[in-house]
Write a protein that holds these residues in place. Structure first.
Motif, mmCIF file in Angstrom:
data_model
loop_
_atom_site.group_PDB
_atom_site.id
_atom_site.type_symbol
_atom_site.label_atom_id
_atom_site.label_comp_id
_atom_site.label_asym_id
_atom_site.label_seq_id
_atom_site.Cartn_x
_atom_site.Cartn_y
_atom_site.Cartn_z
ATOM 1 N N GLU A 162 0.881 -1.158 0.000
ATOM 2 C CA GLU A 162 0.000 0.000 0.000
ATOM 3 C C GLU A 162 0.922 1.212 0.000
ATOM 4 O O GLU A 162 1.672 1.415 0.954
ATOM 5 C CB GLU A 162 -0.900 0.016 1.228
ATOM 6 N N GLU A 163 0.865 1.968 -1.073
ATOM 7 C CA GLU A 163 1.805 3.079 -1.218
ATOM 8 C C GLU A 163 1.278 4.351 -0.557
ATOM 9 O O GLU A 163 0.070 4.609 -0.548
ATOM 10 C CB GLU A 163 2.069 3.342 -2.702
ATOM 11 N N ARG A 164 2.190 5.134 -0.012
ATOM 12 C CA ARG A 164 1.842 6.450 0.532
ATOM 13 C C ARG A 164 1.763 7.441 -0.632
ATOM 14 O O ARG A 164 2.777 7.724 -1.263
ATOM 15 C CB ARG A 164 2.910 6.916 1.524
ATOM 16 N N PRO A 165 0.587 7.976 -0.928
ATOM 17 C CA PRO A 165 0.507 8.915 -2.049
ATOM 18 C C PRO A 165 1.184 10.232 -1.718
ATOM 19 O O PRO A 165 1.044 10.771 -0.617
ATOM 20 C CB PRO A 165 -1.004 9.100 -2.251
ATOM 21 N N ALA A 166 1.945 10.759 -2.667
ATOM 22 C CA ALA A 166 2.612 12.047 -2.485
ATOM 23 C C ALA A 166 1.566 13.156 -2.510
ATOM 24 O O ALA A 166 0.737 13.232 -3.423
ATOM 25 C CB ALA A 166 3.643 12.254 -3.585
ATOM 26 N N LEU A 167 1.588 14.024 -1.494
ATOM 27 C CA LEU A 167 0.589 15.093 -1.368
ATOM 28 C C LEU A 167 1.126 16.443 -1.792
ATOM 29 O O LEU A 167 0.446 17.216 -2.469
ATOM 30 C CB LEU A 167 0.108 15.177 0.086
ATOM 31 N N ALA A 168 2.353 16.761 -1.395
ATOM 32 C CA ALA A 168 2.893 18.103 -1.636
ATOM 33 C C ALA A 168 4.407 18.066 -1.568
ATOM 34 O O ALA A 168 5.008 17.098 -1.100
ATOM 35 C CB ALA A 168 2.334 19.088 -0.604
ATOM 36 N N MET A 176 13.957 20.908 -0.053
ATOM 37 C CA MET A 176 12.668 20.583 -0.676
ATOM 38 C C MET A 176 12.445 19.087 -0.519
ATOM 39 O O MET A 176 13.264 18.275 -0.968
ATOM 40 C CB MET A 176 12.676 20.958 -2.155
ATOM 41 N N ARG A 177 11.330 18.721 0.096
ATOM 42 C CA ARG A 177 11.047 17.305 0.342
ATOM 43 C C ARG A 177 9.610 16.980 -0.055
ATOM 44 O O ARG A 177 8.708 17.805 0.145
ATOM 45 C CB ARG A 177 11.253 16.968 1.819
ATOM 46 N N VAL A 178 9.409 15.776 -0.562
ATOM 47 C CA VAL A 178 8.060 15.313 -0.889
ATOM 48 C C VAL A 178 7.453 14.706 0.367
ATOM 49 O O VAL A 178 8.094 13.924 1.077
ATOM 50 C CB VAL A 178 8.096 14.268 -2.022
ATOM 51 N N ILE A 179 6.188 15.068 0.662
ATOM 52 C CA ILE A 179 5.505 14.552 1.841
ATOM 53 C C ILE A 179 4.193 13.890 1.442
ATOM 54 O O ILE A 179 3.629 14.175 0.382
ATOM 55 C CB ILE A 179 5.230 15.661 2.878
ATOM 56 N N ASP A 180 3.705 13.005 2.323
ATOM 57 C CA ASP A 180 2.402 12.387 2.100
ATOM 58 C C ASP A 180 1.346 13.130 2.925
ATOM 59 O O ASP A 180 1.627 14.159 3.543
ATOM 60 C CB ASP A 180 2.440 10.895 2.441
ATOM 61 N N GLY A 181 0.115 12.600 2.937
ATOM 62 C CA GLY A 181 -0.986 13.272 3.611
ATOM 63 C C GLY A 181 -0.841 13.364 5.109
ATOM 64 O O GLY A 181 -1.528 14.165 5.759
ATOM 65 N N GLU A 182 0.045 12.556 5.697
ATOM 66 C CA GLU A 182 0.273 12.600 7.136
ATOM 67 C C GLU A 182 1.476 13.464 7.495
ATOM 68 O O GLU A 182 1.874 13.542 8.662
ATOM 69 C CB GLU A 182 0.484 11.181 7.670
ATOM 70 N N GLY A 183 2.064 14.110 6.493
ATOM 71 C CA GLY A 183 3.234 14.937 6.743
ATOM 72 C C GLY A 183 4.526 14.155 6.799
ATOM 73 O O GLY A 183 5.581 14.720 7.107
ATOM 74 N N ARG A 184 4.465 12.872 6.478
ATOM 75 C CA ARG A 184 5.672 12.045 6.500
ATOM 76 C C ARG A 184 6.490 12.286 5.237
ATOM 77 O O ARG A 184 5.960 12.315 4.125
ATOM 78 C CB ARG A 184 5.279 10.566 6.604
ATOM 79 N N ILE A 185 7.795 12.454 5.426
ATOM 80 C CA ILE A 185 8.694 12.679 4.292
ATOM 81 C C ILE A 185 8.928 11.358 3.551
ATOM 82 O O ILE A 185 9.238 10.336 4.162
ATOM 83 C CB ILE A 185 10.032 13.258 4.774
ATOM 84 N N ILE A 186 8.770 11.393 2.234
ATOM 85 C CA ILE A 186 9.097 10.247 1.390
ATOM 86 C C ILE A 186 10.555 10.432 0.969
ATOM 87 O O ILE A 186 10.865 11.147 0.015
ATOM 88 C CB ILE A 186 8.159 10.158 0.176
ATOM 89 N N ARG A 187 11.458 9.828 1.709
ATOM 90 C CA ARG A 187 12.891 10.111 1.567
ATOM 91 C C ARG A 187 13.402 9.855 0.154
ATOM 92 O O ARG A 187 14.264 10.573 -0.340
ATOM 93 C CB ARG A 187 13.697 9.242 2.555
ATOM 94 N N VAL A 201 5.184 25.849 2.377
ATOM 95 C CA VAL A 201 6.420 26.475 2.833
ATOM 96 C C VAL A 201 6.331 26.790 4.321
ATOM 97 O O VAL A 201 5.296 27.267 4.805
ATOM 98 C CB VAL A 201 6.688 27.781 2.053
ATOM 99 N N GLY A 202 7.430 26.515 5.032
ATOM 100 C CA GLY A 202 7.549 26.975 6.403
ATOM 101 C C GLY A 202 7.453 25.882 7.448
ATOM 102 O O GLY A 202 7.038 24.752 7.179
ATOM 103 N N GLN A 203 7.842 26.255 8.660
ATOM 104 C CA GLN A 203 7.799 25.325 9.791
ATOM 105 C C GLN A 203 6.350 24.927 10.083
ATOM 106 O O GLN A 203 5.471 25.778 10.184
ATOM 107 C CB GLN A 203 8.419 25.967 11.027
ATOM 108 N N GLY A 204 6.130 23.623 10.209
ATOM 109 C CA GLY A 204 4.794 23.109 10.505
ATOM 110 C C GLY A 204 3.926 22.904 9.287
ATOM 111 O O GLY A 204 2.842 22.308 9.384
ATOM 112 N N ALA A 205 4.386 23.374 8.119
ATOM 113 C CA ALA A 205 3.573 23.225 6.910
ATOM 114 C C ALA A 205 3.402 21.762 6.525
ATOM 115 O O ALA A 205 2.377 21.376 5.957
ATOM 116 C CB ALA A 205 4.205 23.996 5.758
ATOM 117 N N ASP A 206 4.402 20.941 6.845
ATOM 118 C CA ASP A 206 4.316 19.520 6.509
ATOM 119 C C ASP A 206 3.175 18.840 7.249
ATOM 120 O O ASP A 206 2.433 18.041 6.681
ATOM 121 C CB ASP A 206 5.644 18.812 6.819
#
Length: 304
Positions: A162-168, A176-187, A201-206
């Protein structure tokens, strides 16, 4: 499988991961892929094994267990491991060695990272695979939320994820990092390869992006003009548009503010007017600031 270089060790080769993209590749994959019945059985959580094979495997395991009980200390453990490797090697000679890794549920980019994380190699004995460890390695990949691993005898490993879909794409501290809907970084995801994703952008945006982005994406006129969502003091959002406009949202009840913006846009096309700022922080009033501009023969007016 290429021949080993004379006088040197044989370099492990990755097994084939089935991810055909072209019709020609799909045709070739059908010829080499496990039978559909086998894959369906794997998806359902099990694969049938013939009674004769099961008896043979059980006999080999029993030999290892008996030998281990006849000796003591670490010698027993080492001897048991050696016997297990010997049994695996014997079965590998009979064709029980890895040829194909079938990965299901993952995007093409994720498949390469998953295969690399498995550390599986061509002609690896399939009966000696530690499926629990293999599953842990797969679930350690940033793309993967959960995984199931099944051995398809004699020569295939089936991995369903089950893949974590990239959100932003999250921009913070110069990275610059890709994150999923839970704010987890997809390394493993390269942000440069996801220009279609919104930028936060910014602290807490993830951590906060998952709550605001569905509301923004549900409004095509706003979404198509959006350049970035900027987190302010980790408590509220500014929406920066491509034309330089700034929409200021309140710290609470963002949805009501966006509904108010919708109503203004329907009546007056406010998103097309190019205001420098649209302030929605006060639920009782919308404040706008025009762009500072000097027209011929007109004095400069300070914006409110």
């Amino acid at each position: 499988m290429p021949a080993s270089v004379r006088g040197g060790p044989r370099k492990p080769t990755r097994p084939r991961a089935e991810a055909p993209a072209s019709p020609k590749a799909r045709s070739a994959a059908r010829n080499a892929a496990p039978p559909a019945g086998k894959l369906q059985a794997a998806r359902n959580g099990g694969v049938g094994v013939s009674p004769g094979l099961a008896l043979t495997v059980a006999g080999g395991a029993l030999i290892v267990a008996v030998v281990a009980t006849l000796v003591t200390g670490h010698r027993a453990e080492r001897l048991g491991q050696a016997m297990a490797r010997g049994v695996d090697g014997e079965f590998a000679d009979l064709g029980f060695k890895l040829k194909t890794v079938h990965i299901e549920g993952a995007s093409p980019m994720a498949k390469a990272d998953i295969l690399n994380a498995t550390a599986l190699y061509q002609d690896q004995p399939t009966l000696g695979l530690d499926l629990a460890d293999l599953r842990a390695r797969v679930e350690g990949v940033g793309w993967v939320k959960s995984a199931k691993v099944v051995r398809l005898l004699p020569d295939t490993v089936f991995i369903s994820v089950e893949e974590r879909p990239a959100l932003a794409v999250w921009q913070h501290s110069g990275a610059m990092r890709v994150i999923d809907g839970e704010g987890r970084i997809i390394r493993e995801a390269d942000a440069a390869r996801f220009p279609q994703l919104p930028l936060v952008v910014g602290q807490g945006a993830d951590q906060a992006a998952g709550a605001i982005l569905p509301a923004v994406n549900a409004r095509p006129r706003l979404r198509d003009r959006l350049e970035a969502l900027v987190r302010v003091d980790d408590r509220r959002w500014d929406l920066r548009l491509k034309d330089g406009s700034l929409i200021q949202l309140p710290a609470i009840d963002e949805e009501s503010a966006l509904i108010q913006l919708d109503q203004l846009d329907q009546r007056q096309r406010i998103l097309d007017l190019g205001f420098a700022r649209i302030d929605l922080r006060d639920p009782e009033m919308v404040a706008v600031r025009p762009r500072d501009a000097v027209l011929p023969g007109q004095p400069v007016a300070g914006g409110a």
